[in-house]
Design a protein around this motif. Structure first.
Motif, mmCIF file in Angstrom:
data_model
loop_
_atom_site.group_PDB
_atom_site.id
_atom_site.type_symbol
_atom_site.label_atom_id
_atom_site.label_comp_id
_atom_site.label_asym_id
_atom_site.label_seq_id
_atom_site.Cartn_x
_atom_site.Cartn_y
_atom_site.Cartn_z
ATOM 1 N N ALA A 83 -2.197 5.121 -108.552
ATOM 2 C CA ALA A 83 -2.465 5.819 -109.815
ATOM 3 C C ALA A 83 -1.783 7.183 -109.843
ATOM 4 O O ALA A 83 -1.213 7.591 -110.861
ATOM 5 N N LEU A 84 -1.818 7.891 -108.728
ATOM 6 C CA LEU A 84 -1.133 9.184 -108.649
ATOM 7 C C LEU A 84 0.378 9.001 -108.749
ATOM 8 O O LEU A 84 1.066 9.819 -109.365
ATOM 9 N N PHE A 85 0.874 7.948 -108.145
ATOM 10 C CA PHE A 85 2.309 7.650 -108.228
ATOM 11 C C PHE A 85 2.716 7.416 -109.677
ATOM 12 O O PHE A 85 3.725 7.955 -110.145
ATOM 13 N N GLU A 86 1.942 6.610 -110.392
ATOM 14 C CA GLU A 86 2.257 6.329 -111.793
ATOM 15 C C GLU A 86 2.160 7.588 -112.644
ATOM 16 O O GLU A 86 2.879 7.735 -113.634
ATOM 17 N N ALA A 87 1.274 8.502 -112.252
ATOM 18 C CA ALA A 87 1.135 9.774 -112.971
ATOM 19 C C ALA A 87 2.213 10.782 -112.569
ATOM 20 O O ALA A 87 2.230 11.904 -113.067
ATOM 21 N N LYS A 88 3.095 10.370 -111.654
ATOM 22 C CA LYS A 88 4.194 11.198 -111.138
ATOM 23 C C LYS A 88 3.707 12.422 -110.355
ATOM 24 O O LYS A 88 4.429 13.406 -110.214
ATOM 25 N N ASP A 89 2.486 12.348 -109.859
ATOM 26 C CA ASP A 89 1.978 13.404 -108.984
ATOM 27 C C ASP A 89 2.275 12.960 -107.546
ATOM 28 O O ASP A 89 1.391 12.589 -106.777
ATOM 29 N N PHE A 90 3.554 13.004 -107.198
ATOM 30 C CA PHE A 90 4.016 12.393 -105.959
ATOM 31 C C PHE A 90 3.465 13.081 -104.710
ATOM 32 O O PHE A 90 3.124 12.414 -103.736
ATOM 33 N N ALA A 91 3.364 14.393 -104.745
ATOM 34 C CA ALA A 91 2.858 15.112 -103.577
ATOM 35 C C ALA A 91 1.430 14.685 -103.258
ATOM 36 O O ALA A 91 1.067 14.499 -102.091
ATOM 37 N N TYR A 243 12.414 10.227 -120.204
ATOM 38 C CA TYR A 243 13.230 10.527 -119.025
ATOM 39 C C TYR A 243 13.404 12.036 -118.922
ATOM 40 O O TYR A 243 14.385 12.614 -119.398
ATOM 41 N N ALA A 244 12.454 12.686 -118.281
ATOM 42 C CA ALA A 244 12.420 14.155 -118.236
ATOM 43 C C ALA A 244 13.674 14.743 -117.604
ATOM 44 O O ALA A 244 14.208 15.755 -118.082
ATOM 45 N N GLU A 245 14.153 14.121 -116.524
ATOM 46 C CA GLU A 245 15.314 14.661 -115.821
ATOM 47 C C GLU A 245 16.571 14.618 -116.686
ATOM 48 O O GLU A 245 17.426 15.511 -116.604
ATOM 49 N N ALA A 246 16.684 13.594 -117.525
ATOM 50 C CA ALA A 246 17.845 13.511 -118.416
ATOM 51 C C ALA A 246 17.769 14.588 -119.503
ATOM 52 O O ALA A 246 18.776 15.216 -119.848
ATOM 53 N N TRP A 247 16.576 14.807 -120.036
ATOM 54 C CA TRP A 247 16.402 15.885 -121.011
ATOM 55 C C TRP A 247 16.719 17.240 -120.364
ATOM 56 O O TRP A 247 17.342 18.110 -120.982
ATOM 57 N N LEU A 273 7.399 16.633 -120.727
ATOM 58 C CA LEU A 273 7.318 15.326 -120.062
ATOM 59 C C LEU A 273 6.994 15.479 -118.575
ATOM 60 O O LEU A 273 6.314 14.627 -117.995
ATOM 61 N N ASN A 274 7.498 16.544 -117.978
ATOM 62 C CA ASN A 274 7.274 16.778 -116.549
ATOM 63 C C ASN A 274 7.119 18.280 -116.321
ATOM 64 O O ASN A 274 8.113 18.982 -116.139
ATOM 65 N N PRO A 275 5.889 18.779 -116.313
ATOM 66 C CA PRO A 275 5.654 20.216 -116.161
ATOM 67 C C PRO A 275 6.184 20.787 -114.859
ATOM 68 O O PRO A 275 6.332 22.007 -114.725
#
Length: 279
Positions: A83-91, A243-247, A273-275
């Protein structure tokens, strides 16, 4: 539900409701039980119901509560990590994923997500270790060495990245992920022409990959070919609007084109998209 107040009984009744397909009644009973219970299984079940309803933030909150007091063999660690992975909270995902991995050694997808979480969390050495060890266990999966290629590139271990790429193409020379990873490593090395060729090869394998277009945009940005970069980056966000990195890369592109208002808009979109991205 009536006047039932006992948490254990409410939990049992909720499971009956769930087995009958009445998810809403099950959720209400579990929420009522949670007011007085500390049973981690109850909170895990609440998390499961929230996940089934698409309420991932609520699912995460309940999985976190459950994970605090359960043994490392509990399945809730895997649920929390994913769930954390899907939320992009990788750490935050790294610890529960590593715990879960000890119980799910035969799950190649879990190995991959653990390696990717480590990669995105910046633990590059351990990312390569997890990916390479899993690659030996699952030698036909090209995604594992692809992850290692990116990590080696970020560590500036370009010889290791190249060797891993050569092994990966032996597994599957038509894997877009392998060529995208190689392109990213080549970008780190400053080999822009070779990187662009790898991204174009990736598109030849799978023309729908936004990461390949983003890679071409990054390479064009570094060559100050901003019109070309904009075309690729717009294609990337068309294929993947979040795609936050592309923006974020588009911010640099618009700055190069002297379109500063558009640059600010692209930056704001990326951060929304990615704070974790910043100016």
């Amino acid at each position: 539900q009536g006047g039932v107040e006992d948490a254990t009984l409410l939990h049992t009744l909720a499971l009956v409701d769930y087995s009958r397909g009445d998810l809403e009644r099950a959720r209400l009973r579990l929420r009522k039980a949670a007011r007085t219970s500390t049973d981690p299984l109850l909170f895990e079940n609440l998390g499961d119901l929230a996940r089934l309803s698409g309420k991932m933030k609520t699912a995460l909150e309940n999985y976190k509560i459950a994970a605090k007091t359960v043994p490392e063999t509990s399945p809730v660690h895997r649920k929390l990590g994913l769930a954390l992975f899907e939320a992009k909270d990788f750490a935050a995902a790294v610890k529960p994923l590593l715990v879960a991995l000890e119980q799910h050694r035969e799950d190649s997808a879990l190995h991959l997500k653990t390696a990717r979480a480590l990669l995105e969390a910046g633990d590059l050495q351990r990312a390569t270790e997890v990916a390479q060890a899993a690659g030996r266990k699952f030698p036909k999966d090209p995604l594992l060495p692809a992850c290692a290629i990116v990590a080696y590139g970020r560590m500036k271990k370009f010889r290791d990245a190249q060797k891993t790429f050569e092994k990966a193409v032996e597994i599957d020379e038509r894997s877009a992920d392998v060529h995208i990873a190689h392109g990213l490593a080549l970008l780190e090395e400053g080999k822009l022409a070779e990187a662009s060729e790898s991204f174009r090869t990736a598109l030849g394998c799978d023309g729908s990959r936004p990461e390949a277009h983003c890679g071409l945009g990054l390479s064009a940005n570094r060559n100050s070919a901003f019109d070309e970069a904009l075309g690729h980056l717009k294609k990337a966000v068309t294929l993947k609007p979040d795609y936050a990195e592309a923006w974020y890369a588009m911010k640099t592109t618009y700055e190069g084109l002297k379109k500063f208002e558009a640059s600010v808009e692209a930056l704001n979109k990326a951060i929304a998209l990615n704070p974790r991205l910043s100016a």
